[in-house]
Scaffold this motif. Structure first.
Motif, PDB file in Angstrom:
ATOM      1  N   TYR A  59       0.830  -1.207   0.000  1.00  0.00           N
ATOM      2  CA  TYR A  59       0.000   0.000   0.000  1.00  0.00           C
ATOM      3  C   TYR A  59       0.869   1.263   0.000  1.00  0.00           C
ATOM      4  O   TYR A  59       0.521   2.279   0.611  1.00  0.00           O
ATOM      5  CB  TYR A  59      -0.920  -0.011   1.229  1.00  0.00           C
ATOM      6  CG  TYR A  59      -1.681  -1.302   1.380  1.00  0.00           C
ATOM      7  CD1 TYR A  59      -2.845  -1.544   0.661  1.00  0.00           C
ATOM      8  CD2 TYR A  59      -1.210  -2.304   2.217  1.00  0.00           C
ATOM      9  CE1 TYR A  59      -3.533  -2.740   0.787  1.00  0.00           C
ATOM     10  CE2 TYR A  59      -1.889  -3.506   2.360  1.00  0.00           C
ATOM     11  CZ  TYR A  59      -3.044  -3.726   1.639  1.00  0.00           C
ATOM     12  OH  TYR A  59      -3.723  -4.910   1.753  1.00  0.00           O
ATOM     13  N   VAL A  60       1.991   1.186  -0.699  1.00  0.00           N
ATOM     14  CA  VAL A  60       2.926   2.305  -0.698  1.00  0.00           C
ATOM     15  C   VAL A  60       2.275   3.595  -1.176  1.00  0.00           C
ATOM     16  O   VAL A  60       2.622   4.691  -0.706  1.00  0.00           O
ATOM     17  CB  VAL A  60       4.157   1.965  -1.568  1.00  0.00           C
ATOM     18  CG1 VAL A  60       5.042   3.184  -1.756  1.00  0.00           C
ATOM     19  CG2 VAL A  60       4.947   0.829  -0.934  1.00  0.00           C
ATOM     20  N   GLU A  61       1.306   3.477  -2.069  1.00  0.00           N
ATOM     21  CA  GLU A  61       0.660   4.686  -2.575  1.00  0.00           C
ATOM     22  C   GLU A  61      -0.057   5.458  -1.472  1.00  0.00           C
ATOM     23  O   GLU A  61      -0.392   6.650  -1.631  1.00  0.00           O
ATOM     24  CB  GLU A  61      -0.333   4.348  -3.692  1.00  0.00           C
ATOM     25  CG  GLU A  61      -1.560   3.544  -3.269  1.00  0.00           C
ATOM     26  CD  GLU A  61      -1.332   2.049  -3.230  1.00  0.00           C
ATOM     27  OE1 GLU A  61      -2.340   1.309  -3.109  1.00  0.00           O
ATOM     28  OE2 GLU A  61      -0.170   1.606  -3.322  1.00  0.00           O
ATOM     29  N   ASN A  62      -0.311   4.784  -0.318  1.00  0.00           N
ATOM     30  CA  ASN A  62      -0.985   5.439   0.803  1.00  0.00           C
ATOM     31  C   ASN A  62      -0.006   6.090   1.783  1.00  0.00           C
ATOM     32  O   ASN A  62      -0.436   6.782   2.704  1.00  0.00           O
ATOM     33  CB  ASN A  62      -1.840   4.438   1.578  1.00  0.00           C
ATOM     34  CG  ASN A  62      -2.965   3.861   0.742  1.00  0.00           C
ATOM     35  OD1 ASN A  62      -3.416   4.484  -0.221  1.00  0.00           O
ATOM     36  ND2 ASN A  62      -3.420   2.679   1.108  1.00  0.00           N
ATOM     37  N   PHE A  63       1.288   5.867   1.613  1.00  0.00           N
ATOM     38  CA  PHE A  63       2.265   6.419   2.556  1.00  0.00           C
ATOM     39  C   PHE A  63       2.204   7.937   2.502  1.00  0.00           C
ATOM     40  O   PHE A  63       2.482   8.554   1.470  1.00  0.00           O
ATOM     41  CB  PHE A  63       3.684   5.961   2.206  1.00  0.00           C
ATOM     42  CG  PHE A  63       3.990   4.525   2.561  1.00  0.00           C
ATOM     43  CD1 PHE A  63       2.989   3.602   2.801  1.00  0.00           C
ATOM     44  CD2 PHE A  63       5.307   4.093   2.651  1.00  0.00           C
ATOM     45  CE1 PHE A  63       3.276   2.282   3.119  1.00  0.00           C
ATOM     46  CE2 PHE A  63       5.621   2.782   2.978  1.00  0.00           C
ATOM     47  CZ  PHE A  63       4.596   1.870   3.213  1.00  0.00           C
ATOM     48  N   ASN A  64       1.872   8.548   3.638  1.00  0.00           N
ATOM     49  CA  ASN A  64       1.686   9.995   3.641  1.00  0.00           C
ATOM     50  C   ASN A  64       2.073  10.648   4.954  1.00  0.00           C
ATOM     51  O   ASN A  64       2.254  11.866   5.008  1.00  0.00           O
ATOM     52  CB  ASN A  64       0.220  10.331   3.316  1.00  0.00           C
ATOM     53  CG  ASN A  64       0.014  11.793   3.005  1.00  0.00           C
ATOM     54  OD1 ASN A  64       0.760  12.391   2.235  1.00  0.00           O
ATOM     55  ND2 ASN A  64      -0.998  12.385   3.626  1.00  0.00           N
ATOM     56  N   THR A  65       2.216   9.868   6.031  1.00  0.00           N
ATOM     57  CA  THR A  65       2.463  10.423   7.361  1.00  0.00           C
ATOM     58  C   THR A  65       3.955  10.622   7.598  1.00  0.00           C
ATOM     59  O   THR A  65       4.742   9.704   7.360  1.00  0.00           O
ATOM     60  CB  THR A  65       1.902   9.476   8.445  1.00  0.00           C
ATOM     61  OG1 THR A  65       0.525   9.218   8.180  1.00  0.00           O
ATOM     62  CG2 THR A  65       2.050  10.096   9.829  1.00  0.00           C
ATOM     63  N   PRO A  66       4.387  11.786   8.065  1.00  0.00           N
ATOM     64  CA  PRO A  66       5.803  11.985   8.401  1.00  0.00           C
ATOM     65  C   PRO A  66       6.291  10.902   9.366  1.00  0.00           C
ATOM     66  O   PRO A  66       5.667  10.666  10.408  1.00  0.00           O
ATOM     67  CB  PRO A  66       5.814  13.370   9.053  1.00  0.00           C
ATOM     68  CG  PRO A  66       4.637  14.074   8.448  1.00  0.00           C
ATOM     69  CD  PRO A  66       3.591  13.020   8.270  1.00  0.00           C
ATOM     70  N   THR A  67       7.395  10.262   8.996  1.00  0.00           N
ATOM     71  CA  THR A  67       7.830   9.066   9.728  1.00  0.00           C
ATOM     72  C   THR A  67       9.331   9.096   9.984  1.00  0.00           C
ATOM     73  O   THR A  67      10.114   9.364   9.070  1.00  0.00           O
ATOM     74  CB  THR A  67       7.477   7.791   8.932  1.00  0.00           C
ATOM     75  OG1 THR A  67       6.068   7.761   8.700  1.00  0.00           O
ATOM     76  CG2 THR A  67       7.900   6.539   9.676  1.00  0.00           C
ATOM     77  N   MET A  68       9.703   8.783  11.229  1.00  0.00           N
ATOM     78  CA  MET A  68      11.098   8.579  11.566  1.00  0.00           C
ATOM     79  C   MET A  68      11.328   7.083  11.775  1.00  0.00           C
ATOM     80  O   MET A  68      10.589   6.434  12.518  1.00  0.00           O
ATOM     81  CB  MET A  68      11.492   9.332  12.838  1.00  0.00           C
ATOM     82  CG  MET A  68      12.993   9.242  13.137  1.00  0.00           C
ATOM     83  SD  MET A  68      13.522  10.226  14.558  1.00  0.00           S
ATOM     84  CE  MET A  68      13.271   9.052  15.879  1.00  0.00           C
ATOM     85  N   LEU A  69      12.355   6.540  11.096  1.00  0.00           N
ATOM     86  CA  LEU A  69      12.696   5.127  11.191  1.00  0.00           C
ATOM     87  C   LEU A  69      14.080   4.972  11.800  1.00  0.00           C
ATOM     88  O   LEU A  69      15.003   5.717  11.454  1.00  0.00           O
ATOM     89  CB  LEU A  69      12.674   4.469   9.808  1.00  0.00           C
ATOM     90  CG  LEU A  69      11.347   4.504   9.052  1.00  0.00           C
ATOM     91  CD1 LEU A  69      11.545   3.971   7.637  1.00  0.00           C
ATOM     92  CD2 LEU A  69      10.285   3.702   9.788  1.00  0.00           C
ATOM     93  N   THR A  70      14.233   3.975  12.686  1.00  0.00           N
ATOM     94  CA  THR A  70      15.535   3.679  13.279  1.00  0.00           C
ATOM     95  C   THR A  70      15.786   2.185  13.222  1.00  0.00           C
ATOM     96  O   THR A  70      14.850   1.384  13.230  1.00  0.00           O
ATOM     97  CB  THR A  70      15.620   4.172  14.738  1.00  0.00           C
ATOM     98  OG1 THR A  70      14.722   3.416  15.556  1.00  0.00           O
ATOM     99  CG2 THR A  70      15.264   5.646  14.838  1.00  0.00           C
ATOM    100  N   ILE A  71      17.075   1.803  13.183  1.00  0.00           N
ATOM    101  CA  ILE A  71      17.437   0.390  13.067  1.00  0.00           C
ATOM    102  C   ILE A  71      18.866   0.198  13.567  1.00  0.00           C
ATOM    103  O   ILE A  71      19.696   1.102  13.457  1.00  0.00           O
ATOM    104  CB  ILE A  71      17.313  -0.101  11.589  1.00  0.00           C
ATOM    105  CG1 ILE A  71      17.470  -1.621  11.500  1.00  0.00           C
ATOM    106  CG2 ILE A  71      18.293   0.624  10.699  1.00  0.00           C
ATOM    107  CD1 ILE A  71      16.384  -2.426  12.144  1.00  0.00           C
ATOM    108  N   GLY A  72      19.145  -0.969  14.110  1.00  0.00           N
ATOM    109  CA  GLY A  72      20.505  -1.375  14.432  1.00  0.00           C
ATOM    110  C   GLY A  72      21.077  -2.172  13.276  1.00  0.00           C
ATOM    111  O   GLY A  72      20.439  -3.106  12.781  1.00  0.00           O
ATOM    112  N   GLU A  73      22.282  -1.830  12.841  1.00  0.00           N
ATOM    113  CA  GLU A  73      22.857  -2.500  11.671  1.00  0.00           C
ATOM    114  C   GLU A  73      23.095  -3.988  11.923  1.00  0.00           C
ATOM    115  O   GLU A  73      23.065  -4.795  10.986  1.00  0.00           O
ATOM    116  CB  GLU A  73      24.175  -1.827  11.289  1.00  0.00           C
ATOM    117  CG  GLU A  73      24.766  -2.334   9.985  1.00  0.00           C
ATOM    118  CD  GLU A  73      25.988  -1.566   9.545  1.00  0.00           C
ATOM    119  OE1 GLU A  73      26.762  -2.102   8.725  1.00  0.00           O
ATOM    120  OE2 GLU A  73      26.176  -0.414  10.014  1.00  0.00           O
TER     121      GLU A  73
END
Length: 693
Positions: free
Chosen positions: A619-633
């Protein structure tokens, strides 16, 4: 089967009512959360009069962290006393059966490649701990023999190397060969944050004195020579002292397409093949405990059936000196909660255990034959852990949303709780850390959903505050009545937010059916319930601002953050850590996989529609909300590629977004300075979208 003993049991350090809060209290900072002392599980002495507990004093500087053992008097007649004063941590404490000494594992050398060894400390008088092992690959988890003459320990060694010297030679050869490559012929190849190597965990036994030569009773046996061996060990001596019972699996090599079964094996000390002592393939049985009279073996029991989620049970079998005679008897089959840790009282008549129950972890007492289970204080708040039976009491750790962890004594008849330590009292003093509020609602699917609210500092019911969802991981977990060093609701609330913690479908502590309802429906219904929870909270509580709301989560909570990104625009901002964006991509790259296809009604190439319909990437076409993503390598549970893919989609759709990659972190961010930086970034991101203009 589930009855309360005494209503109105005493509680420890009751939280101050909201109406009487001190307005001079200070908002919680990351330092307050990170620097709280961390307590290991108490280990009670054979006579039930004392307990040893590991206490870690964290620091933002690695070389300034301190971890030592403390001695606690169970009747509370004396204050806790520090037993060790060294920088390195001690672990695996075990009391000698006569109570005259303890053994533990510790590293006492500053050398970079130094290994932990077994130390023994005399408990009858002053004196330093003395090292009794010099094993080349280290020694951990000591276990005293019944006669107190020998100690068993475990070490990770090469399959074809017997004893300390042979393993030292193998280590030297591998260090010098200059080849950095791993070869695999079976799944799994990674574990949490490390690539698997070709070493295995084995059991060793020696006289409890320095210079003694350890025996290697498992070397070259059929069990450890098989392709699917992995030992969790968790060893227990047999009552006669002629063998040890360990936990192991023989089918790890089938993990890509089969459930890994773990069973109990008897390891004889006079030579011979370890023998499996639990019959059957429809369960796992781990962590053997013998009854005080030696007539029964108890274990953690997990049935294996069509469900991914099964309660952890307690089972027992009759011990005939060689094995369990007949079938295991499951003692908790009528108890609709998953059992945590358990311990057997000295008289063998009662078993005490903890279990998650409606957002708490409560204490329970069970007759040793399973005939009756009683909750000790059905109204208790907070979380119990590290349950140990003492002479006439239960010793455990206890904490709540208002009170950090301490060691407590619990009366087995009333469930009343008395503090035995105050390691965190000084840091707690003056902090604005109110107890969570609680509410329930009925979801659109007719399910009763439990929720907590963490309130901001200087809370004023007449004002309005932004709402932030705090989505727990798992999914077979829950939002507990406690704070958390990694994901602190109080720290999130500290910047002026009301924090909502919802136990969506799949959470534990509400019965097996509630947990199992997530199978075949991994994200859609939980996501729906999270939105409904925000709606209900906004409607019920006037202090929640309906126009300023965000959601955050980690691990499975991160999966659900991405699902909200894909399916709703009601939130002003999102924060997700270690979340998947594509179900098949997560399945094909994680270090554990088979349960994922069972959760999704079949493998990705089956007729199951879950893989496509409940992947946020659909549903990528719905992506609209400001988002912060974090991850450990170094996260191999939810590998880096999932977060990179979600980030790519956000950038491609031109959604305001931020990516933080912690290059030294695994699934969790566990370095103090990096954890503080993470929270600074979270608060900065939320402030940008939630603070009033």
């Amino acid at each position: 089967m589930f009855k309360s003993l005494l209503a109105g049991a005493l509680t420890l350090l009751l939280a101050t009512p909201l109406a009487a809060q001190d307005t001079d209290l200070q908002a919680i900072t990351h330092e307050d959360v990170w620097l709280m002392k961390r307590l290991g599980a108490p280990v009670v002495s054979p006579d039930g009069r004392h307990a040893v507990v590991s206490v870690t004093e964290p620091s933002y500087e690695d070389d300034e962290e301190v971890s030592d053992l403390w001695l606690i008097t169970v009747d509370g007649s004396e204050p806790p006393r520090r037993l060790t004063t060294t920088p390195s941590a001690e672990s695996g404490v075990d009391w000698r059966p006569d109570g005259g000494a303890i053994a533990f594992s510790a590293k006492r050398s500053d050398e970079e490649d130094a290994q932990a060894q077994i130390f023994v400390m005399d408990m009858t008088g002053p004196g330093e701990a003395r090292r009794i092992t010099e094993f080349s690959t280290g020694a951990a988890n000591p276990k005293w023999s019944p006669d107190g003459e020998r100690i068993a320990f475990e070490s990770s060694v090469w399959p074809d190397a017997e004893g300390s010297e042979a393993n030292a030679e193998r280590k030297k050869a591998e260090d010098e060969d200059g080849i950095n490559v791993s070869r695999y012929e079976h799944f799994p190849v990674r574990d949490w944050d490390k690539w698997r190597d070709n070493k295995q965990k084995r059991l060793f036994v020696q006289q409890a004195e320095r210079g003694a030569e350890p025996a290697d009773p498992m070397f070259d046996t059929g069990l450890v020579s098989g392709p699917g061996y992995e030992g969790g060990l968790d060893a227990a001596w047999t009552p006669g002292g002629d063998a040890l019972v360990i936990t192991a699996t023989a089918n790890l090599h089938q993990a890509a397409h089969s459930i890994v079964r773990r069973h109990l094996y008897r390891v004889p000390l006079d030579g011979g093949e370890p023998a499996r002592i639990t019959d059957g393939d429809d369960f796992s049985c781990t962590g053997a405990q013998f009854s005080p009279d030696g007539e029964f073996v108890y274990c953690n029991y997990e049935p294996i059936n069509d469900w991914v989620y099964n309660h952890n049970e307690i089972a027992r079998g009759e011990w005939n000196g060689e094995r369990i005679a007949g079938e295991l008897e499951v003692l908790t089959s009528g108890f609709d909660r998953s059992v945590g840790g358990f311990d057997i009282a000295a008289d063998g008549e009662t078993i005490y255990f903890n279990a998650a129950d409606q957002g708490r972890v409560r204490l329970f007492a069970m007759a040793a034959d399973g005939s009756e289970i009683t909750v000790l204080d059905a109204e208790s708040r907070g979380v119990y852990g590290g349950v140990q039976a003492a002479d006439d009491a239960i010793v455990a750790n206890w904490e709540s949303s208002a009170v950090p962890v301490e060691v407590v004594r619990v009366a087995p008849t009333s469930g009343s709780r008395t503090a035995l330590s105050e390691f965190n009292a000084d840091r707690l003093e003056g902090l604005d850390r109110p107890a969570f509020r609680e509410f329930w609602f009925t979801s659109s699917k007719g399910r009763e959903i439990h929720n907590w609210l963490a309130l901001p500092p200087d809370f004023d019911e007449s004002k309005q505050y932004p709402l932030v969802l705090f989505i727990h991981g798992g999914p077979f977990s829950s939002s507990l009545d406690a704070d958390h060093v990694r994901w602190s609701p109080h720290l999130l609330a500290s910047e002026g937010y009301v924090v909502l913690l919802t136990d969506y479908t799949g959470s534990v502590g509400y019965g097996a059916e509630f947990s199992r309802n997530i199978e075949g429906d991994p994200l859609a219904t939980p996501g729906e319930e999270l939105v409904e929870a925000a709606d209900v909270a906004t409607e019920r509580f006037d202090f929640i601002d309906p126009d300023r709301q965000a959601a955050s989560g980690a691990s499975y909570g991160g999966h659900l953050v991405n699902w909200l990104l894909a399916t709703t625009e009601r939130f002003d901002a999102l924060v997700g850590h270690a979340g998947l964006v594509d179900l098949e991509g997560q399945w094909s790259t994680s270090d554990v996989i088979f349960h994922r296809e069972r959760m999704n009604d079949g493998p990705p190439w089956s007729e199951s529609t879950v893989w496509d319909e409940q992947s946020p990437s659909s549903y990528v076409e719905n992506f609209n909300t400001p988002t912060m993503l974090t991850i450990g390598e170094k996260d191999y549970r939810v590998p880096l590629n999932q977060t990179l893919a979600a980030w790519t989609y956000l950038q491609r759709m031109q959604v305001p977004s931020r990516l933080l990659v912690f290059h030294d972190a695994n699934h969790w961010i566990m370095k103090g300075k990096e954890a503080r930086h993470f929270w600074d970034e979270v608060h900065d991101w939320l402030a940008e979208y939630l603070k009033a203009e």
